[in-house]
Scaffold this motif. Structure first.
Motif, PDB file in Angstrom:
ATOM      1  N   GLY A   9      -8.483 -10.873 -50.305  1.00  0.00           N
ATOM      2  CA  GLY A   9      -8.521  -9.530 -49.719  1.00  0.00           C
ATOM      3  C   GLY A   9      -7.675  -8.549 -50.504  1.00  0.00           C
ATOM      4  N   THR A  10      -6.821  -7.842 -49.783  1.00  0.00           N
ATOM      5  CA  THR A  10      -5.989  -6.815 -50.393  1.00  0.00           C
ATOM      6  C   THR A  10      -4.987  -7.388 -51.398  1.00  0.00           C
ATOM      7  OG1 THR A  10      -6.176  -5.589 -48.327  1.00  0.00           O
ATOM      8  CG2 THR A  10      -4.403  -4.950 -49.783  1.00  0.00           C
ATOM      9  N   SER A  61     -19.952  -3.604 -54.734  1.00  0.00           N
ATOM     10  CA  SER A  61     -20.996  -2.618 -54.419  1.00  0.00           C
ATOM     11  C   SER A  61     -21.855  -2.340 -55.652  1.00  0.00           C
ATOM     12  CB  SER A  61     -20.354  -1.343 -53.896  1.00  0.00           C
ATOM     13  OG  SER A  61     -19.572  -1.667 -52.768  1.00  0.00           O
ATOM     14  N   TRP A 108     -17.884  -7.700 -51.521  1.00  0.00           N
ATOM     15  CA  TRP A 108     -17.922  -6.233 -51.480  1.00  0.00           C
ATOM     16  C   TRP A 108     -18.102  -5.647 -52.875  1.00  0.00           C
ATOM     17  CZ3 TRP A 108     -18.916  -5.692 -46.746  1.00  0.00           C
ATOM     18  CH2 TRP A 108     -18.183  -6.328 -45.760  1.00  0.00           C
ATOM     19  N   ASN A 138      -3.185   1.515 -44.729  1.00  0.00           N
ATOM     20  CA  ASN A 138      -1.901   0.804 -44.642  1.00  0.00           C
ATOM     21  C   ASN A 138      -1.282   0.556 -46.005  1.00  0.00           C
ATOM     22  OD1 ASN A 138      -1.958   0.596 -41.920  1.00  0.00           O
ATOM     23  ND2 ASN A 138      -2.195  -1.623 -41.813  1.00  0.00           N
ATOM     24  N   TYR A 188       5.584  -6.668 -48.172  1.00  0.00           N
ATOM     25  CA  TYR A 188       4.683  -7.826 -48.318  1.00  0.00           C
ATOM     26  C   TYR A 188       4.948  -8.510 -49.637  1.00  0.00           C
ATOM     27  CZ  TYR A 188       2.095  -4.406 -51.091  1.00  0.00           C
ATOM     28  OH  TYR A 188       1.736  -3.435 -52.011  1.00  0.00           O
ATOM     29  N   SER A 238      -6.969   0.412 -48.375  1.00  0.00           N
ATOM     30  CA  SER A 238      -6.827   0.772 -46.966  1.00  0.00           C
ATOM     31  C   SER A 238      -5.577   1.638 -46.758  1.00  0.00           C
ATOM     32  CB  SER A 238      -6.799  -0.473 -46.085  1.00  0.00           C
ATOM     33  OG  SER A 238      -5.493  -0.918 -45.964  1.00  0.00           O
ATOM     34  N   LEU A 278     -15.687   4.628 -44.016  1.00  0.00           N
ATOM     35  CA  LEU A 278     -15.327   3.616 -45.017  1.00  0.00           C
ATOM     36  C   LEU A 278     -13.996   3.929 -45.694  1.00  0.00           C
ATOM     37  CD1 LEU A 278     -16.085   1.160 -46.807  1.00  0.00           C
ATOM     38  CD2 LEU A 278     -17.269   2.760 -48.311  1.00  0.00           C
ATOM     39  N   VAL A 311     -13.547  -6.819 -57.981  1.00  0.00           N
ATOM     40  CA  VAL A 311     -12.115  -7.101 -57.812  1.00  0.00           C
ATOM     41  C   VAL A 311     -11.906  -7.930 -56.550  1.00  0.00           C
ATOM     42  CG1 VAL A 311      -9.811  -6.103 -57.445  1.00  0.00           C
ATOM     43  CG2 VAL A 311     -11.408  -4.993 -59.016  1.00  0.00           C
ATOM     44  N   THR A 312     -12.349  -7.419 -55.395  1.00  0.00           N
ATOM     45  CA  THR A 312     -12.040  -8.039 -54.105  1.00  0.00           C
ATOM     46  C   THR A 312     -12.693  -9.422 -53.975  1.00  0.00           C
ATOM     47  OG1 THR A 312     -12.028  -5.816 -53.198  1.00  0.00           O
ATOM     48  CG2 THR A 312     -12.055  -7.616 -51.612  1.00  0.00           C
ATOM     49  N   PHE A 331     -18.024  -3.187 -59.775  1.00  0.00           N
ATOM     50  CA  PHE A 331     -16.588  -3.380 -59.987  1.00  0.00           C
ATOM     51  C   PHE A 331     -16.171  -4.584 -59.141  1.00  0.00           C
ATOM     52  CE2 PHE A 331     -12.250  -1.055 -59.415  1.00  0.00           C
ATOM     53  CZ  PHE A 331     -11.766  -1.628 -60.567  1.00  0.00           C
ATOM     54  N   VAL A 350     -10.685   2.380 -45.261  1.00  0.00           N
ATOM     55  CA  VAL A 350     -10.522   0.960 -45.626  1.00  0.00           C
ATOM     56  C   VAL A 350     -10.673   0.717 -47.132  1.00  0.00           C
ATOM     57  CG1 VAL A 350     -11.551  -1.352 -45.338  1.00  0.00           C
ATOM     58  CG2 VAL A 350     -11.280   0.146 -43.354  1.00  0.00           C
ATOM     59  N   PRO A 363     -11.560   2.416 -51.170  1.00  0.00           N
ATOM     60  CA  PRO A 363     -11.225   1.274 -52.004  1.00  0.00           C
ATOM     61  C   PRO A 363      -9.802   0.770 -51.775  1.00  0.00           C
ATOM     62  CG  PRO A 363     -11.176   3.277 -53.309  1.00  0.00           C
ATOM     63  CD  PRO A 363     -11.614   3.670 -51.953  1.00  0.00           C
TER      64      PRO A 363
HETATM   65  C1  LIG Z   1     -18.553  -1.026 -48.029  1.00  0.00           C
HETATM   66  C2  LIG Z   1     -17.473  -1.566 -48.898  1.00  0.00           C
HETATM   67  C3  LIG Z   1     -17.565  -1.408 -50.267  1.00  0.00           C
HETATM   68  C4  LIG Z   1     -16.601  -1.962 -51.108  1.00  0.00           C
HETATM   69  N1  LIG Z   1     -16.776  -1.899 -52.478  1.00  0.00           N
HETATM   70  C5  LIG Z   1     -15.960  -2.619 -53.277  1.00  0.00           C
HETATM   71  C6  LIG Z   1     -16.245  -2.764 -54.676  1.00  0.00           C
HETATM   72  O1  LIG Z   1     -17.209  -2.187 -55.193  1.00  0.00           O
HETATM   73  N2  LIG Z   1     -15.444  -3.561 -55.412  1.00  0.00           N
HETATM   74  C7  LIG Z   1     -14.383  -4.226 -54.884  1.00  0.00           C
HETATM   75  O2  LIG Z   1     -13.694  -4.940 -55.630  1.00  0.00           O
HETATM   76  N3  LIG Z   1     -14.067  -4.090 -53.563  1.00  0.00           N
HETATM   77  C8  LIG Z   1     -14.836  -3.324 -52.766  1.00  0.00           C
HETATM   78  N4  LIG Z   1     -14.555  -3.223 -51.414  1.00  0.00           N
HETATM   79  C9  LIG Z   1     -13.440  -3.972 -50.869  1.00  0.00           C
HETATM   80  C10 LIG Z   1     -12.318  -3.090 -50.342  1.00  0.00           C
HETATM   81  O3  LIG Z   1     -11.575  -2.585 -51.413  1.00  0.00           O
HETATM   82  C11 LIG Z   1     -11.517  -3.966 -49.381  1.00  0.00           C
HETATM   83  O4  LIG Z   1     -12.322  -4.208 -48.231  1.00  0.00           O
HETATM   84  C12 LIG Z   1     -10.236  -3.342 -48.998  1.00  0.00           C
HETATM   85  O5  LIG Z   1      -9.387  -3.248 -50.119  1.00  0.00           O
HETATM   86  C13 LIG Z   1      -9.536  -4.141 -47.886  1.00  0.00           C
HETATM   87  O6  LIG Z   1      -9.519  -5.509 -48.205  1.00  0.00           O
HETATM   88  P1  LIG Z   1     -10.045  -6.590 -47.155  1.00  0.00           P
HETATM   89  O7  LIG Z   1     -11.358  -6.143 -46.656  1.00  0.00           O
HETATM   90  O8  LIG Z   1      -9.989  -7.935 -47.777  1.00  0.00           O
HETATM   91  O9  LIG Z   1      -9.022  -6.520 -45.986  1.00  0.00           O
HETATM   92  P2  LIG Z   1      -7.669  -7.417 -45.718  1.00  0.00           P
HETATM   93  O10 LIG Z   1      -6.913  -7.495 -46.983  1.00  0.00           O
HETATM   94  O11 LIG Z   1      -8.181  -8.694 -45.125  1.00  0.00           O
HETATM   95  O12 LIG Z   1      -6.971  -6.544 -44.676  1.00  0.00           O
HETATM   96  C14 LIG Z   1      -7.430  -6.406 -43.325  1.00  0.00           C
HETATM   97  C15 LIG Z   1      -6.576  -5.347 -42.634  1.00  0.00           C
HETATM   98  O13 LIG Z   1      -5.202  -5.729 -42.669  1.00  0.00           O
HETATM   99  C16 LIG Z   1      -4.414  -4.726 -43.281  1.00  0.00           C
HETATM  100  N5  LIG Z   1      -3.355  -5.342 -44.109  1.00  0.00           N
HETATM  101  C17 LIG Z   1      -3.475  -6.415 -44.948  1.00  0.00           C
HETATM  102  N6  LIG Z   1      -2.292  -6.662 -45.515  1.00  0.00           N
HETATM  103  C18 LIG Z   1      -1.423  -5.758 -45.034  1.00  0.00           C
HETATM  104  C19 LIG Z   1      -0.028  -5.504 -45.266  1.00  0.00           C
HETATM  105  N7  LIG Z   1       0.673  -6.230 -46.102  1.00  0.00           N
HETATM  106  N8  LIG Z   1       0.546  -4.473 -44.603  1.00  0.00           N
HETATM  107  C20 LIG Z   1      -0.174  -3.719 -43.728  1.00  0.00           C
HETATM  108  N9  LIG Z   1      -1.489  -3.911 -43.495  1.00  0.00           N
HETATM  109  C21 LIG Z   1      -2.102  -4.910 -44.130  1.00  0.00           C
HETATM  110  C22 LIG Z   1      -5.368  -3.919 -44.156  1.00  0.00           C
HETATM  111  O14 LIG Z   1      -4.900  -2.604 -44.305  1.00  0.00           O
HETATM  112  C23 LIG Z   1      -6.657  -3.983 -43.332  1.00  0.00           C
HETATM  113  O15 LIG Z   1      -6.652  -2.962 -42.377  1.00  0.00           O
HETATM  114  C24 LIG Z   1     -15.482  -2.616 -50.558  1.00  0.00           C
HETATM  115  C25 LIG Z   1     -15.370  -2.738 -49.159  1.00  0.00           C
HETATM  116  C26 LIG Z   1     -16.339  -2.244 -48.339  1.00  0.00           C
HETATM  117  C27 LIG Z   1     -16.208  -2.434 -46.864  1.00  0.00           C
END
Ligand SMILES: Cc1cc2nc3c(=O)[nH]c(=O)nc-3n(C[C@H](O)[C@H](O)[C@H](O)COP(=O)(O)OP(=O)(O)OC[C@H]3O[C@@H](n4cnc5c(N)ncnc54)[C@H](O)[C@@H]3O)c2cc1C
Length: 386
Positions: A129-130, A156, A154, A369, A386, A367, A360, A123-124, A121, A363, A365
């Motif tokens: 990021g988010t 997976s 990410w 927050n 945001y 987080s 995991l 997406v990220t 999948f 954080v 799929p």
């Molecule tokens: C082991 C693993 C497997 C994964 N598998 C998949 C997958 O199969 N497919 C896929 O698409 N993604 C996958 N992900 C990605 C996962 O969905 C993202 O890591 C997650 O959504 C957070 O995005 P980021 O890591 O870019 O964090 P960021 O967006 O960089 O955020 C970092 C921190 O800041 C906080 N934050 C950011 N913006 C705000 C806001 N506006 N308000 C408050 N807090 C905020 C977040 O909550 C987080 O704690 C996986 C991640 C991991 C670690």
């Protein structure tokens, strides 16, 4: 744990029997090597569990989401890790609800027969990021194909999947009225794409998760791979996210049950100061509290799944379920380590492995927050943050 009757007792019993063939030693060895649990995933596939949501006409068992939740919960509750294959279940909704008749006919029977794996999948992305609406991966129409460029992170199970559901921007952000428009979902056949514009690089993580970075350079994807309408992809992904949250929440409930079961057993049997440690309230109260948290989360998972199955809006319940269940599993994990004292850190008890695995879900799929932001804005009417 308790005398309650769980949903789908027969399914749970079969999952338990299957999981017995894959004990802690199996998962520990893979964890050490960071290897994919292929034998386990093959066994789940052969038993039909991974095609639970595929309609019977396409060779699946046509079960509702709550059955899939029971399957994944049980895998976790037996000490396994469904993360190796859960995506097939939560991505299924996108294909079932928005895929064309031809796409369903082409892929579903083969997925149900275990000949095709739908596990990746994409997406990220590293820069957005988010903020999913800000993704940079683009797909431009060129004759009968789309040409895709970009990078995912990410993603997976990309090395263990034949198909990838990929989100890409088909209309630049500057040219759409709302940022949520202009994104599209593609079902990419990775067997054809690998080496022809698609490459995958594994990322070593603190737990065994088979996650990767995916690089996409001038990849030609046939236009028939587009799911639904061009530009509507974000809507399709969002509608699938409720299912994803409910299923991951069920896994967290399973993890919490495993930690609580382990801790209770150990607290009864471990004797220090000439009495079982579980006789001390300082030891038994955290176990009881973890149990209360798990039960509350379990009820919310059931509520969210029922609303989902009735076709009602379940955004609030799916988010609550994910939040409460991820918190419950994390609290139970911490409690379980504490209850075991030094042995909580010993590999052979599996606790430190499950502790890392369940972390995991704070954080991914989504987080914690972002769930709180959803509740604040969409349920409580607070200003968007945001
Ligand atoms: C082991 C693993 C497997 C994964 N598998 C998949 C997958 O199969 N497919 C896929 O698409 N993604 C996958 N992900 C990605 C996962 O969905 C993202 O890591 C997650 O959504 C957070 O995005 P980021 O890591 O870019 O964090 P960021 O967006 O960089 O955020 C970092 C921190 O800041 C906080 N934050 C950011 N913006 C705000 C806001 N506006 N308000 C408050 N807090 C905020 C977040 O909550 C987080 O704690 C996986 C991640 C991991 C670690």
């Amino acid at each position: 744990m308790g005398e309650r009757t769980d949903s789908y007792p027969e399914i749970r019993k079969s999952v338990r029997a299957l999981c017995e063939q894959f004990p802690g030693s199996y998962w520990r060895e893979l964890d050490r090597e960071r290897a994919y649990p292929k034998a386990f995933v093959d066994a789940l596939t052969r038993a039909g569990f991974l095609s639970a949501l595929i309609p019977e006409e396409f060779g699946g068992s046509g079960l509702p989401l709550s059955a899939a939740a029971a399957i994944l919960e049980e895998v976790q509750a037996q000490g396994g890790n469904g993360a190796a294959c859960h995506a097939q279940m939560y991505m299924m909704g996108t294909l079932l609800r928005h895929g064309s008749a031809a796409q369903k006919q082409k892929y579903l029977p083969e997925i149900a027969a275990g000949k095709l794996r739908l596990q990746a999948f994409g997406v990220t992305e590293p820069t957005s990021g988010t903020d999913t609406l800000n993704i940079a991966t683009s797909a431009k129409r060129d004759g009968a194909d789309y040409i895709v460029n970009g990078q995912k992170i990410w993603t997976s199970r990309a090395e263990h999947s034949d198909l990838m559901l990929l989100l890409a921007r088909t209309t630049p952000k500057e040219q759409v009225k709302k940022r949520s428009e202009g994104l599209s979902v593609f079902l990419v056949d990775m067997r054809e794409a690998l080496g022809k514009g698609l490459s995958v690089r594994p990322i070593r993580t603190m737990m065994n998760h088979a996650t990767t970075e995916v690089f996409i350079e001038n990849l030609r994807v046939p236009a028939e791979s587009l799911i639904g309408e061009e530009g509507q992809g974000f809507r399709y992904i969002l509608s699938g996210m409720n299912a994803e949250r409910i299923l991951i929440a069920a896994e967290c409930v399973g993890d919490a049950k495993w930690f609580i079961g382990k801790a209770s057993a150990y607290a009864k049997e471990r004797s220090v100061f000439a009495r079982p440690i579980g006789q001390n309230q300082g030891v038994q109260f955290p176990i009881a509290k973890a149990y209360a948290q798990m039960r509350a989360a379990e009820l919310m998972v059931t509520e969210a799944a029922s609303r989902y199955e009735r076709g009602e809006d379940c955004g609030e319940e799916a988010n609550l379920a994910k939040l409460l269940a991820a918190d419950a599993s994390w609290a139970a994990a911490d409690m379980c380590v504490q209850t075991h004292g030094g042995f909580g850190f010993a590999e052979e008890y599996d606790i430190e492995r499950k502790f890392r695995e369940t972390r995991l879900y704070q954080v991914a799929p989504v987080s914690t927050n972002l769930i709180l932001s959803y509740l604040a804005e969409h349920v409580l009417g607070l200003p968007r943050s945001y």
